[in-house]
Design a protein around this motif. Structure first.
Motif, PDB file in Angstrom:
ATOM      1  N   ALA A  44      11.493 -18.627 -13.639  1.00  0.00           N
ATOM      2  CA  ALA A  44      10.819 -19.571 -14.548  1.00  0.00           C
ATOM      3  C   ALA A  44      10.451 -20.815 -13.761  1.00  0.00           C
ATOM      4  CB  ALA A  44      11.711 -19.931 -15.731  1.00  0.00           C
ATOM      5  N   GLY A  45       9.252 -21.351 -14.034  1.00  0.00           N
ATOM      6  CA  GLY A  45       8.813 -22.518 -13.282  1.00  0.00           C
ATOM      7  C   GLY A  45       7.770 -23.309 -14.022  1.00  0.00           C
ATOM      8  N   LEU A  46       6.994 -24.079 -13.265  1.00  0.00           N
ATOM      9  CA  LEU A  46       5.946 -24.928 -13.831  1.00  0.00           C
ATOM     10  C   LEU A  46       4.596 -24.562 -13.233  1.00  0.00           C
ATOM     11  CD1 LEU A  46       5.194 -27.542 -15.536  1.00  0.00           C
ATOM     12  CD2 LEU A  46       5.325 -28.765 -13.339  1.00  0.00           C
ATOM     13  N   GLU A 189      -2.782 -13.013 -16.122  1.00  0.00           N
ATOM     14  CA  GLU A 189      -2.679 -13.433 -17.516  1.00  0.00           C
ATOM     15  C   GLU A 189      -1.714 -12.474 -18.219  1.00  0.00           C
ATOM     16  OE1 GLU A 189      -5.326 -13.457 -21.635  1.00  0.00           O
ATOM     17  OE2 GLU A 189      -6.365 -13.513 -19.711  1.00  0.00           O
ATOM     18  N   ASN A 190      -0.762 -13.031 -18.915  1.00  0.00           N
ATOM     19  CA  ASN A 190       0.231 -12.189 -19.588  1.00  0.00           C
ATOM     20  C   ASN A 190       0.916 -13.011 -20.669  1.00  0.00           C
ATOM     21  OD1 ASN A 190       1.540  -9.595 -19.669  1.00  0.00           O
ATOM     22  ND2 ASN A 190       3.392 -10.614 -18.961  1.00  0.00           N
ATOM     23  N   ARG A 209       6.764  -7.898  -7.993  1.00  0.00           N
ATOM     24  CA  ARG A 209       7.127  -8.674  -9.176  1.00  0.00           C
ATOM     25  C   ARG A 209       5.875  -9.143  -9.906  1.00  0.00           C
ATOM     26  NH1 ARG A 209      11.641  -9.842 -12.430  1.00  0.00           N
ATOM     27  NH2 ARG A 209      11.307 -11.828 -13.484  1.00  0.00           N
ATOM     28  N   MET A 210       5.882  -9.004 -11.215  1.00  0.00           N
ATOM     29  CA  MET A 210       4.787  -9.496 -12.043  1.00  0.00           C
ATOM     30  C   MET A 210       5.100 -10.917 -12.508  1.00  0.00           C
ATOM     31  SD  MET A 210       2.356  -7.192 -12.403  1.00  0.00           S
ATOM     32  CE  MET A 210       1.553  -7.713 -13.914  1.00  0.00           C
ATOM     33  N   GLU A 211       4.123 -11.794 -12.371  1.00  0.00           N
ATOM     34  CA  GLU A 211       4.275 -13.185 -12.785  1.00  0.00           C
ATOM     35  C   GLU A 211       3.218 -13.517 -13.833  1.00  0.00           C
ATOM     36  OE1 GLU A 211       5.019 -17.480 -10.642  1.00  0.00           O
ATOM     37  OE2 GLU A 211       3.605 -16.104  -9.694  1.00  0.00           O
ATOM     38  N   SER A 212       3.623 -14.213 -14.877  1.00  0.00           N
ATOM     39  CA  SER A 212       2.743 -14.495 -16.014  1.00  0.00           C
ATOM     40  C   SER A 212       2.193 -15.912 -15.974  1.00  0.00           C
ATOM     41  CB  SER A 212       3.503 -14.321 -17.334  1.00  0.00           C
ATOM     42  OG  SER A 212       4.115 -13.060 -17.425  1.00  0.00           O
ATOM     43  N   TYR A 213       0.877 -16.036 -15.787  1.00  0.00           N
ATOM     44  CA  TYR A 213       0.265 -17.312 -16.127  1.00  0.00           C
ATOM     45  C   TYR A 213      -0.242 -17.196 -17.563  1.00  0.00           C
ATOM     46  CZ  TYR A 213      -4.614 -15.618 -15.242  1.00  0.00           C
ATOM     47  OH  TYR A 213      -5.819 -14.964 -15.281  1.00  0.00           O
ATOM     48  N   ILE A 258       5.411 -19.123 -15.808  1.00  0.00           N
ATOM     49  CA  ILE A 258       5.122 -20.462 -15.291  1.00  0.00           C
ATOM     50  C   ILE A 258       4.311 -21.255 -16.322  1.00  0.00           C
ATOM     51  CG2 ILE A 258       5.344 -20.074 -12.815  1.00  0.00           C
ATOM     52  CD1 ILE A 258       2.310 -19.473 -12.773  1.00  0.00           C
ATOM     53  N   PRO A 259       4.922 -21.616 -17.443  1.00  0.00           N
ATOM     54  CA  PRO A 259       4.200 -22.422 -18.431  1.00  0.00           C
ATOM     55  C   PRO A 259       3.790 -23.766 -17.850  1.00  0.00           C
ATOM     56  CG  PRO A 259       6.548 -22.379 -18.914  1.00  0.00           C
ATOM     57  CD  PRO A 259       6.321 -21.379 -17.831  1.00  0.00           C
ATOM     58  N   GLY A 260       2.604 -24.228 -18.220  1.00  0.00           N
ATOM     59  CA  GLY A 260       2.128 -25.519 -17.744  1.00  0.00           C
ATOM     60  C   GLY A 260       2.294 -26.590 -18.808  1.00  0.00           C
TER      61      GLY A 260
END
Length: 298
Positions: A44-46, A189-190, A209-213, A258-260
């Motif tokens: 989890a991040g920014l 996008e996910n 690894r899948m990462e969600s923006y 990575i929610p903004g």
């Protein structure tokens, strides 16, 4: 019966001992995942898309003070310098150490000199290495950029490489098959209405690894996600917010999120998801929200 109770008591004692040894409460999710490159990545991040100037710098600084250790930026965002300044502030104040941070940037496929872009990112971010560098999206220079990232990886300027905005196994297979270094991460996008589980499962065989923006659906669609009745009901059951439930869903679905945000309160809220878990039934309810349709077309 007595023996069963004794056995159960011993089991609980052993579990408690293991939990104490690990320093984590029972049931708490791991905060990092090991990539196929061998490096640990926070789950989890920014995200910093659309953040600029002091707003961006303060958001990244606030995130680091909150405990966030994954920061995502890109050459295209035009905010690498601001991200770099925030990191230097946090390092100077000993909020964190460089080795605790996981810094991601991206190079566009139309870059005329991707090697120079990598050097420029290092300079703007004020770091000696980039933890993860991604090919930002499809373009005529895909292979050129990926080879430049491979070279920088071998030189120690980048630790892990990957791709972004590639949505089918056929698209991804080229990077698995035709290059020396496989992608460690695919950032797409996910969200709850577009759950990339099929690609996630295909990528698992290669340790990608899948990462969600856009973990909340992205600009213009966040409200739809946060006010969804299923999400709100689950949030009430756990005494959490809808945003926390959604971030938790990403993590339990083996995605990195990575929610903004530029709001310190929301940044902290989005990261405070380690003290609860969604049940199998709740995960199944969220799975039914999937429409299979993306909002963006890049």
């Amino acid at each position: 019966m007595k023996k069963s109770l004794l056995f159960f008591g011993a089991f609980l004692a052993m579990a408690a001992a293991l939990a104490a040894e690990s320093g984590k409460p029972a049931g708490q999710a791991e905060k990092t995942v090991r990539l196929n490159s061998g490096y640990e990545m926070p789950v989890a991040g920014l995200g910093t898309w659309t953040l600029t100037g002091e707003t961006c710098e303060n958001a990244v600084y606030s995130a680091l003070k909150t405990g966030v250790r994954l920061i995502d930026t890109a050459k295209y965002y035009g905010n690498e310098a601001e991200v770099g300044r925030a990191i230097q502030r946090a390092l100077a104040e000993k909020i964190c150490a460089r080795e605790e941070l996981f810094l991601t940037t991206k190079i566009v496929p139309w870059a005329s000199d991707p090697a120079a872009d990598i050097e420029d990112s290092l300079e703007k971010l004020k770091v000696d290495y980039i933890d993860l560098c991604l090919l930002h999206q499809h373009g005529s220079g895909d292979d050129k950029v990926y080879r430049a990232m491979e070279k920088a990886c071998k030189e120690g300027k980048i630790r892990s490489i990957g791709i972004s905005n590639f949505y089918t196994p056929r698209e991804v297979e080229h990077f698995v098959r035709d290059f020396e270094i496989k992608p460690a991460v695919i950032q797409n996008e996910n969200h709850i209405f577009y759950q990339g589980t099929a690609l996630r499962d295909w990528c698992a065989r290669y340790g990608i690894r899948m990462e969600s923006y856009y973990p909340f659906g992205g600009r213009g669609h966040t409200k739809q996600s946060l006010e969804n009745p299923v999400i709100k009901k689950i949030a009430t059951a756990h005494k959490k917010t809808a945003a926390q439930v959604i971030v938790r869903w990403h993590i339990q679905s083996s995605f990195t999120a990575i929610p903004g945000s530029s709001n310190p309160k929301h940044i902290a809220e989005n990261y405070n998801i380690w003290d609860f878990s969604l049940t199998d039934g709740e995960m199944a309810q969220i799975a039914k929200l999937n429409t299979g349709k993306r909002y963006e077309n890049w």
